[in-house]
Design a protein around this motif. Structure first.
Motif, PDB file in Angstrom:
ATOM      1  N   ASP A 142       0.829  -1.209   0.000  1.00  0.00           N
ATOM      2  CA  ASP A 142       0.000   0.000   0.000  1.00  0.00           C
ATOM      3  C   ASP A 142       0.867   1.263   0.000  1.00  0.00           C
ATOM      4  N   ALA A 145       2.139   1.648  -3.489  1.00  0.00           N
ATOM      5  CA  ALA A 145       1.075   2.134  -4.372  1.00  0.00           C
ATOM      6  C   ALA A 145       0.809   3.616  -4.139  1.00  0.00           C
ATOM      7  N   ASN A 146       0.832   4.036  -2.882  1.00  0.00           N
ATOM      8  CA  ASN A 146       0.611   5.448  -2.571  1.00  0.00           C
ATOM      9  C   ASN A 146       1.770   6.318  -3.040  1.00  0.00           C
ATOM     10  N   TYR A 148       3.476   5.761  -5.820  1.00  0.00           N
ATOM     11  CA  TYR A 148       3.186   5.948  -7.243  1.00  0.00           C
ATOM     12  C   TYR A 148       2.098   6.994  -7.446  1.00  0.00           C
ATOM     13  N   LYS A 149       1.136   7.026  -6.525  1.00  0.00           N
ATOM     14  CA  LYS A 149      -0.047   7.874  -6.698  1.00  0.00           C
ATOM     15  C   LYS A 149       0.173   9.306  -6.232  1.00  0.00           C
ATOM     16  N   ASP A 150       0.748   9.473  -5.009  1.00  0.00           N
ATOM     17  CA  ASP A 150       0.895  10.803  -4.398  1.00  0.00           C
ATOM     18  C   ASP A 150       1.990  10.710  -3.344  1.00  0.00           C
ATOM     19  N   ARG A 151       3.237  10.866  -3.792  1.00  0.00           N
ATOM     20  CA  ARG A 151       4.376  10.669  -2.885  1.00  0.00           C
ATOM     21  C   ARG A 151       4.371  11.654  -1.719  1.00  0.00           C
TER      22      ARG A 151
END
Length: 266
Positions: A142, A145-146, A148-151
């Motif tokens: 998770d 994944a986060n 990649y999405k919003d460091r």
């Protein structure tokens, strides 16, 4: 200064002071500036501070590959060889503690006479069937994944787990800024290493005096990690930090520095 560890990869090393060399390896996903509040004091106490920004972090190069523990341990050896360091103290915090353990095992403790493991992400960072401590692999997935999405949001959430004591908002912003200096891909690939690597077979290869600093309220690397390292490293002892979370270097910075100096000079 910049030190080349392999072709096209240079690491930034902050080398200040004279005396007993102490090599600092930072945690994920910060850089050696996390030790600012030790660096402010140690050179006045006869300590040569050598802070390494690992590949992918801080002012170091950020190559695509090389975020496994073996390669990062090899980077440490290149720094030690370039500086001609001997009889040094190696201090590894969190991921840096894992890399320090791999360094000691892989390079037979080359140049190192004492070891400090501070909130080390070891012997394993994530749970296994025979190792019930730490985050689950799914929880680390998770985090990846986060990233990649919003460091920045991931760093803010992770930073909220870091300390036990409440620190100023400017300090928290500064600490988050260290992580934002890392490469995004570096942050992700190191998290993969943290998720998957296993250091249990490395512990009995460490023979130098070892002290284990660990926060009793650590939410990232639970205090049980310290016990597992202590069982596996023959010449080791634990210094518990009763009021600290993961970041004992700041939650109890006076004790951290005092215990470190005592160990360095013993």
């Amino acid at each position: 200064m910049l030190i080349e560890t392999e072709k096209h990869v240079q690491l930034f090393v902050h080398d200040i002071g004279e005396g007993t060399p102490v090599v600092f390896l930072h945690g994920w996903p910060a850089n050696n500036d996390m030790f600012e509040y030790q660096r402010n004091l140690l050179p006045a106490e006869g300590v040569r501070y050598i802070g390494v920004d690992m590949r992918g972090y801080g002012k170091s190069d950020k190559p695509w590959d090389g975020y496994d523990y073996d390669t990062m341990a090899d980077d440490v050896k290149a720094v030690i060889d370039k500086l001609g360091v001997s009889d040094a103290v190696l201090l590894g915090f969190s991921m840096g503690g894992a890399i320090a353990i791999r360094y000691m095992a892989r390079h037979n403790g080359h140049g190192i006479s004492k070891l400090v493991l501070a909130g080390a992400a070891a012997p394993i960072f994530t749970q296994r069937d025979d190792y019930p401590y730490g985050l689950t692999k799914e929880e680390v997935n998770d985090i990846i994944a986060n990233t990649y999405k919003d460091r920045p949001a991931m760093i803010d959430e992770f930073g909220g787990m870091f300390f036990n004591k409440k620190h100023s908002e400017p300090f928290q912003q500064w600490f988050a800024s260290l992580a934002l200096q890392a490469g995004g891909h570096s942050t992700i690939k190191s998290a993969v290493a943290l998720r998957d690597e296993d250091l249990r077979g490395d512990l009995d290869k460490i023979s130098v005096p070892t002290v284990i600093f660990h926060g009793k309220k650590d939410q990232i690397c639970p205090f049980e990690f310290a016990g597992e390292m202590n069982k596996g490293i023959s010449n080791s002892r634990i210094v518990p930090f009763e009021e600290s979370g993961h970041g004992s270097f700041y939650d109890e910075r006076e004790k951290f520095t005092e215990e470190l100096l005592q160990f360095v000079k013993s």
